[in-house]
Structure formats: structure tokens, C-alpha cells
Design a protein around this motif. Structure first.
Motif, PDB file in Angstrom:
ATOM      1  N   ALA A 117      -0.836   3.617   0.079  1.00 56.33           N
ATOM      2  CA  ALA A 117       0.303   3.804   0.989  1.00 56.33           C
ATOM      3  C   ALA A 117       1.609   3.522   0.259  1.00 56.33           C
ATOM      4  O   ALA A 117       1.750   2.497  -0.408  1.00 56.33           O
TER       5      ALA A 117
ATOM      6  N   LYS B  71       3.861   1.569   4.370  1.00 51.81           N
ATOM      7  CA  LYS B  71       2.619   0.957   4.848  1.00 51.81           C
ATOM      8  C   LYS B  71       2.423   1.027   6.353  1.00 51.81           C
ATOM      9  O   LYS B  71       3.392   0.965   7.121  1.00 51.81           O
TER      10      LYS B  71
ATOM     11  N   ARG C 298      -6.700   2.547  17.315  1.00 46.96           N
ATOM     12  CA  ARG C 298      -6.010   2.469  16.022  1.00 46.96           C
ATOM     13  C   ARG C 298      -4.765   3.362  16.018  1.00 46.96           C
ATOM     14  O   ARG C 298      -4.590   4.221  15.155  1.00 46.96           O
TER      15      ARG C 298
ATOM     16  N   SER D 178     -12.400   1.671   2.530  1.00 44.79           N
ATOM     17  CA  SER D 178     -12.627   2.127   3.905  1.00 44.79           C
ATOM     18  C   SER D 178     -11.932   3.456   4.181  1.00 44.79           C
ATOM     19  O   SER D 178     -12.427   4.259   4.970  1.00 44.79           O
TER      20      SER D 178
ATOM     21  N   SER E 241     -10.903   3.811  10.528  1.00 44.44           N
ATOM     22  CA  SER E 241      -9.975   2.988   9.751  1.00 44.44           C
ATOM     23  C   SER E 241      -8.665   3.771   9.723  1.00 44.44           C
ATOM     24  O   SER E 241      -8.673   4.941   9.335  1.00 44.44           O
ATOM     25  N   GLY E 242      -7.574   3.137  10.158  1.00 41.69           N
ATOM     26  CA  GLY E 242      -6.320   3.890  10.302  1.00 41.69           C
ATOM     27  C   GLY E 242      -5.954   4.677   9.058  1.00 41.69           C
ATOM     28  O   GLY E 242      -5.657   5.885   9.111  1.00 41.69           O
TER      29      GLY E 242
ATOM     30  N   HIS F 110      -4.064  -6.527  11.028  1.00 46.23           N
ATOM     31  CA  HIS F 110      -3.226  -5.730  11.946  1.00 46.23           C
ATOM     32  C   HIS F 110      -2.965  -6.510  13.237  1.00 46.23           C
ATOM     33  O   HIS F 110      -1.872  -6.461  13.792  1.00 46.23           O
TER      34      HIS F 110
ATOM     35  N   ASP G  76      -1.406  -3.694  -1.407  1.00 44.80           N
ATOM     36  CA  ASP G  76      -2.029  -3.652  -0.082  1.00 44.80           C
ATOM     37  C   ASP G  76      -2.523  -5.040   0.326  1.00 44.80           C
ATOM     38  O   ASP G  76      -2.007  -6.030  -0.161  1.00 44.80           O
ATOM     39  N   ALA G  77      -3.537  -5.095   1.172  1.00 51.71           N
ATOM     40  CA  ALA G  77      -4.010  -6.387   1.681  1.00 51.71           C
ATOM     41  C   ALA G  77      -4.979  -7.024   0.695  1.00 51.71           C
ATOM     42  O   ALA G  77      -6.160  -7.221   0.979  1.00 51.71           O
TER      43      ALA G  77
END
Ligand code: PMV
Length: 323
Positions: free
Chosen positions: A13, A16, A26, A106, A138-139, A194, A280-281
Motif C-alpha cells: 500500500a 494505507k 470490511r 493474506s 482481507s481488505g 483495524h 505495514d503492520a
């Protein structure tokens, strides 16, 4: 047809997605923009078999049960509802990159699953319909359906929240040098993350400003303006991490080596090098640059303390069926 195989790339992304306005569907609180990652992919075969009593999931040769299987069955149930297929399915999935290694598996996984499952059930859906289905798994998977540089419109509801291509892969020769700084277990997953986003007082500000960042990012891609792109993706990543860090409980994904890479990238930038980071996360860093300089950037990244390895990827195409 009762069997189909599909392949999809993960994506990184640029703007994001963090926080849902409807967690079940989602539906995101803001639109997002990404680039598919060429060279990395998930390949998934779905076959509906009347002899099966329950859905079966095998990822990289290992049977998966519990939460992982439940998320897959949720998508298969939707496909069964729409197609009238009653049979349970066998799902065999393989990644050519390590799961949980800093590349969001994902996104590619649910994109390949959505495409293979709909096809195996005999549904000839449009790209938008498949993107919507992938989103429910998954979004970010919604963005791994179209090709190249992709925008997921937040939409007004389930029907119009899907991703579209802004530009094809060959439009701009960019690279993502994926810097792996940690092989340790992933922290809080994105689904839980999220749900925490709204507990940060900064989330309101991040969301309110998102249209500006999306507009700049889209323009930077269309004009192939690296300086504009680099500045906005780095700001967007920093804003998301400001929200994560100030959530309750706080999510702090960075490790010392993460900061080392960020600092090096900022130094190279001030020396005029076209390079920018986005994270990212997790602790790994995605360093975006023109493909022409990606080898030398990757070499410099490999010499930084705490860097385990660097993968170089280009811009990937759309999710597609394999004959
Ligand atoms: O698709 P999810 O639920 O795994 O969320 C992805 C969240 C980020 O990777 C942090 C940002 C993004 O837009 O991909």
C-alpha cells in the motif's frame, strides 16, 4: 467446472487502509492505493468435491484448521450461496515467499482464493465482483485483483467498495526492495489492528486528510513523478504508524533495525536519491525506488545493521487463472 487454479501477487500500500467503518463487511474508513509485487505470488487451486464432509485447506503442504480454515470457509460459503454449488472444497495454496515474512500473504491468498473459487463454481464474475469478494476475506486482497497500480475506492457500501487499476504494470518501472529485518513472530494482526484504529485520537485527522493524500498519490503515479510519490507515501506510512503507536493498547511494530533503515533512506533522500520507505503492520521496510537503481539500493540496504535480507520486486499484473 468444479476445479480452478488462480495466481495473485501481494501488494504494497502507498496510501494505507487502516480501520473499518464496517468490520464484518470490511468496508474501510478511507480509500487506499497500492502496487502489486511482481515475482511474489500465491497459487491456489479450489476443487469442489461431493465426497468431502468439510472444507479442507492446505498451505505450503501443511493442513490448516481453526481460524485460518474458518476465514477460507466464509468465502467458500458465499460462493456456494451465489452459485448453488453444495459440495465442500479442497483448497491447496502455495506461496513462493515465506508466510509472515513482512510481505502481507493474506492479500495474495484471498485474491487467488476468490478468483479460483468463483471460477471453480462456474461463476463468470467481473473483476469488480471478484475484488469485492476478495475484500471480504482481507481488505487489502481487493487490491490484488486488478493489475499494476491499483486504487480501492472506499465506496458507499458493499456493492461499490472494490479496487480498480489506475495504471498497468508497464506504465512506470518502479521497484519495491523488501527489507526483512526480523523473522520473529508477527505482532498484532491487521484484523485486530483495524479494530483498534479508532482508539487513537490521531485517526480522525488521518482519515479527514485521506482524500488529499489519495489525490496526490494518484497524480504522482499518472505523472510518474517520483519526488511527489515518495514524499506522500512516506508521510502516509508515518501517519498510519502514529495512529498505531497511539492506539489503546498501542501497536508498536518497529524494531531498532526498522528505524535504522528509515534513517538511512531519509539520508539518501536528502542527498537527492529517489527513494522512499513505507511500512505495514510489521517491522520490515518496503523501500520504493526506480527499477534502474534498485540493485544498488538493495546492496546498500543489505549492509545496514540488523538487515537479514532484501527482496527486489517490480510491478505485478492482475490476478489470473492458470489453465
Ligand atoms: O488487508 P488487511 O486486513 O490485512 O489490512 C492491511 C493493512 C496494511 O497492510 C497495514 C495497510 C494496507 O493498506 O495494506
Amino acid at each position: 467446472m468444479t476445479t480452478a487454479t488462480a495466481q495473485a501477487h501481494p501488494n504494497i500500500a502507498f496510501i494505507k487502509y487502516w480501520g473499518n467503518r464496517d468490520a464484518g463487511l470490511r468496508l474501510p474508513v478511507n480509500g487506499s492505493i497500492s502496487m502489486n509485487l511482481d515475482g511474489l505470488f500465491t497459487k491456489t487451486t479450489v476443487s469442489f468435491q461431493p465426497s468431502l464432509a468439510v472444507d479442507e485447506l492446505i498451505i505450503n503442504g501443511r493442513e490448516v484448521t481453526g481460524k485460518g480454515l474458518e476465514r477460507v470457509s466464509f468465502i467458500l460459503d458465499l460462493v456456494r450461496q451465489k452459485s448453488g454449488v453444495k459440495a465442500q472444497a479442497e483448497v491447496i495454496s502455495e506461496n513462493n515467499f515465506p508466510t509472515g515474512a513482512g510481505v502481507a500473504s493474506s492479500a495474495a491468498a484471498f485474491a487467488a482464493l476468490a478468483l479460483a473459487a468463483t471460477k471453480a463454481a462456474g461463476l463468470n464474475w467481473t473483476e469488480a465482483q471478484v475484488s469485492r469478494l476478495a475484500r471480504l476475506g482481507s481488505g487489502s486482497a481487493s487490491r490484488s485483483i486488478p493489475a499494476g497500480f491499483v486504487e480501492w475506492k472506499m465506496g458507499s457500501g458493499d456493492e461499490d467498495s472494490y479496487a480498480v487499476s489506475i495504471a498497468p504494470p508497464e506504465y512506470w518501472a518502479l521497484a519495491d526492495c523488501v527489507v526483512l529485518v526480523s523473522s520473529s513472530h508477527k505482532g498484532t494482526g491487521s484484523t485486530e489492528g483495524h479494530a483498534l484504529a479508532s482508539t487513537s485520537p490521531f485517526q480522525v485527522v488521518r482519515v479527514a486528510d485521506s482524500t488529499r493524500r489519495l489525490d496526490i498519490c494518484r497524480q504522482a503515479i499518472l505523472e510518474r513523478d517520483f519526488d511527489l510519490l515518495g514524499a506522500i507515501i512516506q508521510q502516509d506510512s508515518d501517519m498510519m504508524h502514529a495512529v498505531m503507536i497511539t492506539s489503546q493498547p498501542g501497536l508498536f511494530y518497529w524494531e531498532p533495525a526498522t528505524l535504522g533503515v528509515m534513517t538511512a533512506v531519509r539520508q539518501w533522500q536528502s542527498g537527492g536519491v529517489q527513494v522512499a520507505y513505507t511500512i505495514d503492520a510489521g517491522p520490515n521496510v518496503h523501500v520504493i525506488c526506480p527499477q534502474a537503481i534498485s540493485k544498488s539500493i538493495a546492496e546498500n540496504l543489505r549492509s545496514l545493521p540488523g538487515v537479514n535480507s532484501v527482496l527486489i520486486t517490480g510491478v505485478g499484473g492482475a490476478a489470473h487463472l492458470i489453465p
